[in-house]
Design an enzyme around this catalytic site. Structure first.
Site, PDB file in Angstrom:
ATOM      1  N   ARG A   1      14.196  33.193  38.708  1.00 53.74           N
ATOM      2  CA  ARG A   1      15.257  32.308  39.200  1.00 53.74           C
ATOM      3  C   ARG A   1      14.889  31.913  40.627  1.00 53.74           C
ATOM      4  O   ARG A   1      14.951  32.738  41.543  1.00 53.74           O
ATOM      5  CB  ARG A   1      16.599  33.030  39.108  1.00 53.74           C
ATOM      6  CG  ARG A   1      16.972  33.344  37.653  1.00 53.74           C
ATOM      7  CD  ARG A   1      17.972  34.452  37.509  1.00 53.74           C
ATOM      8  NE  ARG A   1      17.452  35.700  38.028  1.00 53.74           N
ATOM      9  CZ  ARG A   1      18.181  36.821  38.116  1.00 53.74           C
ATOM     10  NH1 ARG A   1      19.427  36.830  37.723  1.00 53.74           N
ATOM     11  NH2 ARG A   1      17.639  37.915  38.594  1.00 53.74           N
TER      12      ARG A   1
ATOM     13  N   ARG B   1      14.322  38.171  36.408  1.00 48.86           N
ATOM     14  CA  ARG B   1      15.136  38.980  35.508  1.00 48.86           C
ATOM     15  C   ARG B   1      14.260  39.515  34.382  1.00 48.86           C
ATOM     16  O   ARG B   1      13.738  38.757  33.569  1.00 48.86           O
ATOM     17  CB  ARG B   1      16.290  38.137  34.949  1.00 48.86           C
ATOM     18  CG  ARG B   1      17.017  38.741  33.745  1.00 48.86           C
ATOM     19  CD  ARG B   1      17.653  40.113  34.008  1.00 48.86           C
ATOM     20  NE  ARG B   1      18.552  40.118  35.138  1.00 48.86           N
ATOM     21  CZ  ARG B   1      19.850  39.829  35.062  1.00 48.86           C
ATOM     22  NH1 ARG B   1      20.372  39.452  33.914  1.00 48.86           N
ATOM     23  NH2 ARG B   1      20.602  39.906  36.152  1.00 48.86           N
TER      24      ARG B   1
ATOM     25  N   ASN C   1      21.193  45.675  36.416  1.00 43.80           N
ATOM     26  CA  ASN C   1      22.408  45.095  35.848  1.00 43.80           C
ATOM     27  C   ASN C   1      22.672  45.666  34.463  1.00 43.80           C
ATOM     28  O   ASN C   1      21.812  45.581  33.582  1.00 43.80           O
ATOM     29  CB  ASN C   1      22.270  43.573  35.753  1.00 43.80           C
ATOM     30  CG  ASN C   1      22.120  42.934  37.128  1.00 43.80           C
ATOM     31  OD1 ASN C   1      23.090  42.638  37.782  1.00 43.80           O
ATOM     32  ND2 ASN C   1      20.870  42.743  37.562  1.00 43.80           N
TER      33      ASN C   1
ATOM     34  N   ASP D   1      16.373  43.316  37.972  1.00 46.31           N
ATOM     35  CA  ASP D   1      16.042  42.213  38.876  1.00 46.31           C
ATOM     36  C   ASP D   1      14.954  42.653  39.839  1.00 46.31           C
ATOM     37  O   ASP D   1      15.076  43.697  40.491  1.00 46.31           O
ATOM     38  CB  ASP D   1      17.277  41.755  39.652  1.00 46.31           C
ATOM     39  CG  ASP D   1      18.275  41.038  38.770  1.00 46.31           C
ATOM     40  OD1 ASP D   1      17.925  40.686  37.628  1.00 46.31           O
ATOM     41  OD2 ASP D   1      19.425  40.823  39.212  1.00 46.31           O
TER      42      ASP D   1
ATOM     43  N   GLU E   1      18.115  45.012  41.922  1.00 40.73           N
ATOM     44  CA  GLU E   1      19.369  45.358  41.247  1.00 40.73           C
ATOM     45  C   GLU E   1      19.054  45.832  39.835  1.00 40.73           C
ATOM     46  O   GLU E   1      18.052  45.440  39.243  1.00 40.73           O
ATOM     47  CB  GLU E   1      20.333  44.161  41.167  1.00 40.73           C
ATOM     48  CG  GLU E   1      20.978  43.780  42.473  1.00 40.73           C
ATOM     49  CD  GLU E   1      22.064  42.718  42.311  1.00 40.73           C
ATOM     50  OE1 GLU E   1      22.538  42.508  41.174  1.00 40.73           O
ATOM     51  OE2 GLU E   1      22.428  42.105  43.315  1.00 40.73           O
TER      52      GLU E   1
ATOM     53  N   LYS F   1      24.737  47.407  42.002  1.00 40.98           N
ATOM     54  CA  LYS F   1      24.024  47.422  43.278  1.00 40.98           C
ATOM     55  C   LYS F   1      23.507  48.829  43.582  1.00 40.98           C
ATOM     56  O   LYS F   1      22.413  48.996  44.128  1.00 40.98           O
ATOM     57  CB  LYS F   1      24.943  46.954  44.408  1.00 40.98           C
ATOM     58  CG  LYS F   1      25.505  45.543  44.246  1.00 40.98           C
ATOM     59  CD  LYS F   1      24.445  44.477  44.354  1.00 40.98           C
ATOM     60  CE  LYS F   1      25.031  43.081  44.446  1.00 40.98           C
ATOM     61  NZ  LYS F   1      25.784  42.678  43.259  1.00 40.98           N
TER      62      LYS F   1
ATOM     63  N   ARG G   1      19.227  32.304  47.865  1.00 43.15           N
ATOM     64  CA  ARG G   1      19.626  32.951  46.625  1.00 43.15           C
ATOM     65  C   ARG G   1      18.997  32.242  45.423  1.00 43.15           C
ATOM     66  O   ARG G   1      19.037  31.027  45.318  1.00 43.15           O
ATOM     67  CB  ARG G   1      21.154  32.926  46.467  1.00 43.15           C
ATOM     68  CG  ARG G   1      21.888  33.638  47.585  1.00 43.15           C
ATOM     69  CD  ARG G   1      23.383  33.364  47.518  1.00 43.15           C
ATOM     70  NE  ARG G   1      23.682  31.940  47.687  1.00 43.15           N
ATOM     71  CZ  ARG G   1      24.891  31.412  47.526  1.00 43.15           C
ATOM     72  NH1 ARG G   1      25.914  32.190  47.180  1.00 43.15           N
ATOM     73  NH2 ARG G   1      25.089  30.119  47.697  1.00 43.15           N
TER      74      ARG G   1
ATOM     75  N   LYS H   1      24.876  42.093  51.473  1.00 39.67           N
ATOM     76  CA  LYS H   1      25.674  41.664  50.322  1.00 39.67           C
ATOM     77  C   LYS H   1      26.740  42.701  49.994  1.00 39.67           C
ATOM     78  O   LYS H   1      26.575  43.895  50.260  1.00 39.67           O
ATOM     79  CB  LYS H   1      24.782  41.412  49.107  1.00 39.67           C
ATOM     80  CG  LYS H   1      23.837  42.546  48.718  1.00 39.67           C
ATOM     81  CD  LYS H   1      22.882  42.072  47.624  1.00 39.67           C
ATOM     82  CE  LYS H   1      21.768  43.069  47.349  1.00 39.67           C
ATOM     83  NZ  LYS H   1      20.825  42.584  46.327  1.00 39.67           N
TER      84      LYS H   1
END
Length: 315
Positions: free
Chosen positions: A225, A210, A283, A273, A281, A125, A233, A160
């Site tokens: 997504r 992604r 990752n 992301d 984000e 994050k 979400r 979050k």
């Protein structure tokens, strides 16, 4: 080459979508040998190298009994040509300790991907804050007052936890501020826990994309997504629908601005992301979506990854 995967128990793999499995399959296809262990099976005794209980695997090509164990033994981690750290989040204390054992293995000669130090230095994050020019308005704080002020400024926000995964604990608070106080109390636990707030991006209806950065290069397809129903979400674990799409030129420009910096720090594989043209984000622990992209587009993401791994080992 002999490649060791540090991962979750392989018995839990859903191989029709598992990215780690797709890496193993591609490596074996090229004649490399694959083995697995888990963080809980590593140990380090003073004055001795880091060792692990290792299972050497042969992939069978079957959907059910997809592997056989050809041998099992305690082995030094640095004895492998490469170690691929694929333990899923959360990044908790045990994950943190595992990176220290792997860093010791590096001192003993191991080549570890992603770099254990880089894993610690890039919490998923917080890592985007270094690239604020590409991110939405974002705040990280323990202060309930700060979170309320951020909502008053932006009116429509996402809240979050910093240690969540798969969409866990994500809330949207609209202009009416409904349940803001309760959500803050739930997430920051009376000021004990840090919370991330971001301006809501309406482009989420088109998908949380992604992007895959592999060896400093950007894969030519993304997995959007897309949230379903009234869900905010897009995470696949939260019921989002994964739709592979060609990489847009504007998204490529953002990814190419970030990728070389992360690759230079030992991050061979990164999942970026993006919602709209904003990075939400970064990752690094166990990025996924290889099989979803490959199945829908025909582009061989595992092959791109193994190409990058082989190049890194040859360098």
């Amino acid at each position: 080459m002999n490649i060791l995967f540090v991962a979750d128990p392989i018995e839990s793999f859903k191989i029709y979508k598992d990215t780690t499995f797709s890496m193993m399959r591609e490596l074996q296809k090229r004649g490399h040998r694959v083995a697995s262990t888990e963080p809980r099976l590593m140990r380090w005794r003073s004055g001795q190298p880091v060792i692990a209980q290792v299972r050497h695997l042969q992939l069978t090509g079957h959907a059910d009994d997809w592997y056989t164990v050809t041998s099992e033994a305690l082995e030094p981690v640095h004895g492998f040509d490469a170690v691929i750290m694929r333990k899923d989040p959360p990044f908790d204390s045990e994950f943190f300790y595992a990176t220290h054992l792997l860093e010791q293995a590096e001192r003993e000669g191991a080549r570890v991907f992603n770099s254990p130090r880089a894993l610690r230095d890039h919490p998923e994050k917080l890592a985007l804050m270094e690239f604020a020019q590409f991110a939405p308005a974002t705040l990280v704080t323990r202060s309930a007052a700060d979170l309320r002020a951020f909502h008053a400024e932006h009116r429509d926000i996402i809240l979050k936890p910093l240690d969540g995964m798969g969409g866990m604990g994500i809330f949207r608070v609209g202009p009416d501020g409904m349940n803001l106080g309760s959500i803050i109390e739930t997430l920051n636990q009376g000021g004990a826990t840090s919370v991330m707030a971001q301006a809501y991006l309406p482009e989420i209806v088109e998908g949380d994309k992604r992007l895959l950065l592999i060896g400093g290069q950007v894969a030519p397809y993304v997995l959007a997504r897309i949230p379903q129903g009234n869900e905010v979400r897009g995470n696949l674990a939260a019921g989002g629908k994964g739709v592979a799409q060609p990489l847009r030129a504007e998204d490529r420009a953002v990814a190419e601005a970030i990728a070389p910096t992360l690759a230079a720090r030992g991050l061979l594989l990164v999942g970026l992301d993006m919602i709209g043209n904003k990075v939400t984000e970064i990752n690094v622990t166990s990025p996924t979506c290889f099989q979803e992209i490959s199945d829908q587009t025909g582009f061989d993401v595992p092959a791109m990854f193994v190409d990058a791994l082989e190049a890194a080992l040859a360098g």
